[in-house]
Design a protein around this motif. Structure first.
Motif, PDB file in Angstrom:
ATOM      1  N   PRO A   1      17.502  77.552  25.367  1.00  0.00           N
ATOM      2  CA  PRO A   1      17.905  76.211  25.784  1.00  0.00           C
ATOM      3  C   PRO A   1      16.715  75.260  25.678  1.00  0.00           C
ATOM      4  O   PRO A   1      15.544  75.684  25.720  1.00  0.00           O
ATOM      5  CB  PRO A   1      18.346  76.397  27.235  1.00  0.00           C
ATOM      6  CG  PRO A   1      17.703  77.661  27.690  1.00  0.00           C
ATOM      7  CD  PRO A   1      17.468  78.507  26.474  1.00  0.00           C
ATOM      8  N   ALA A   2      17.011  73.992  25.553  1.00  0.00           N
ATOM      9  CA  ALA A   2      15.966  72.980  25.380  1.00  0.00           C
ATOM     10  C   ALA A   2      14.930  73.054  26.498  1.00  0.00           C
ATOM     11  O   ALA A   2      13.725  72.926  26.243  1.00  0.00           O
ATOM     12  CB  ALA A   2      16.590  71.593  25.316  1.00  0.00           C
TER      13      ALA A   2
ATOM     14  N   ARG B   1      26.512  74.255  22.173  1.00  0.00           N
ATOM     15  CA  ARG B   1      26.647  73.857  23.581  1.00  0.00           C
ATOM     16  C   ARG B   1      27.135  75.045  24.390  1.00  0.00           C
ATOM     17  O   ARG B   1      28.009  75.795  23.965  1.00  0.00           O
ATOM     18  CB  ARG B   1      27.635  72.705  23.716  1.00  0.00           C
ATOM     19  CG  ARG B   1      27.245  71.488  22.930  1.00  0.00           C
ATOM     20  CD  ARG B   1      26.650  70.483  23.810  1.00  0.00           C
ATOM     21  NE  ARG B   1      26.305  69.300  23.022  1.00  0.00           N
ATOM     22  CZ  ARG B   1      25.925  68.201  23.568  1.00  0.00           C
ATOM     23  NH1 ARG B   1      25.843  68.108  24.863  1.00  0.00           N
ATOM     24  NH2 ARG B   1      25.587  67.179  22.832  1.00  0.00           N
ATOM     25  N   ASP B   2      26.551  75.191  25.572  1.00  0.00           N
ATOM     26  CA  ASP B   2      27.000  76.183  26.539  1.00  0.00           C
ATOM     27  C   ASP B   2      27.119  75.434  27.857  1.00  0.00           C
ATOM     28  O   ASP B   2      26.124  75.308  28.590  1.00  0.00           O
ATOM     29  CB  ASP B   2      26.005  77.336  26.631  1.00  0.00           C
ATOM     30  CG  ASP B   2      26.469  78.441  27.565  1.00  0.00           C
ATOM     31  OD1 ASP B   2      27.653  78.433  27.969  1.00  0.00           O
ATOM     32  OD2 ASP B   2      25.640  79.307  27.915  1.00  0.00           O
ATOM     33  N   GLY B   3      28.298  74.893  28.122  1.00  0.00           N
ATOM     34  CA  GLY B   3      28.467  74.015  29.283  1.00  0.00           C
ATOM     35  C   GLY B   3      27.668  72.745  29.051  1.00  0.00           C
ATOM     36  O   GLY B   3      27.843  72.063  28.049  1.00  0.00           O
ATOM     37  N   THR B   4      26.744  72.460  29.951  1.00  0.00           N
ATOM     38  CA  THR B   4      25.906  71.262  29.793  1.00  0.00           C
ATOM     39  C   THR B   4      24.608  71.554  29.049  1.00  0.00           C
ATOM     40  O   THR B   4      23.867  70.638  28.725  1.00  0.00           O
ATOM     41  CB  THR B   4      25.565  70.665  31.175  1.00  0.00           C
ATOM     42  OG1 THR B   4      24.857  71.647  31.940  1.00  0.00           O
ATOM     43  CG2 THR B   4      26.818  70.233  31.911  1.00  0.00           C
TER      44      THR B   4
END
Length: 111
Positions: A30-31, A62-65
């Motif tokens: 994730p970022a 994307r994984d949710g937000t």
């Protein structure tokens, strides 16, 4: 590669972007986890990710937000082909130069 070769080379010219690419080459991250590796703002890391994404080097899902990033295996393979081609051409020119230099020296010795 989604982007052209020049765009890809410009994207990897920046050391942080190369470091990001190394991070996501072997695993999805994730970022936020990517940003933890750098002493710059998350916004700066996001900008680097966007450039890598625009060049086709990084894929985003994307994984949710969360936004999860990984390197594009296809783009990295194509980049490798480009670099190897440049290397082969460079080595061929060096070989031709050396061999041509030998021929010139041989002519000078014989003459």
């Amino acid at each position: 590669m989604n982007g052209d070769v020049d765009e890809v080379l410009r994207a990897i010219a920046e050391p942080r972007r190369r470091a990001i690419l190394r991070l996501v080459a072997t695993e999805e991250l994730p970022a936020g986890r990517i940003a933890e590796h750098f002493e710059v703002t998350r916004s700066a890391v996001s900008q680097h990710l966007q450039i890598l994404k625009d060049a086709g080097l990084v894929l985003e899902r994307r994984d949710g937000t969360k936004r999860i990033y990984r390197a594009s295996e296809d783009a990295l393979a194509q980049l490798r082909e480009v670099v190897e081609s440049l290397w082969r051409e460079s080595m061929a020119r060096a070989r031709d130069s050396v061999e041509g230099g030998d021929a010139l020296r041989d002519e000078q010795v014989a003459g």
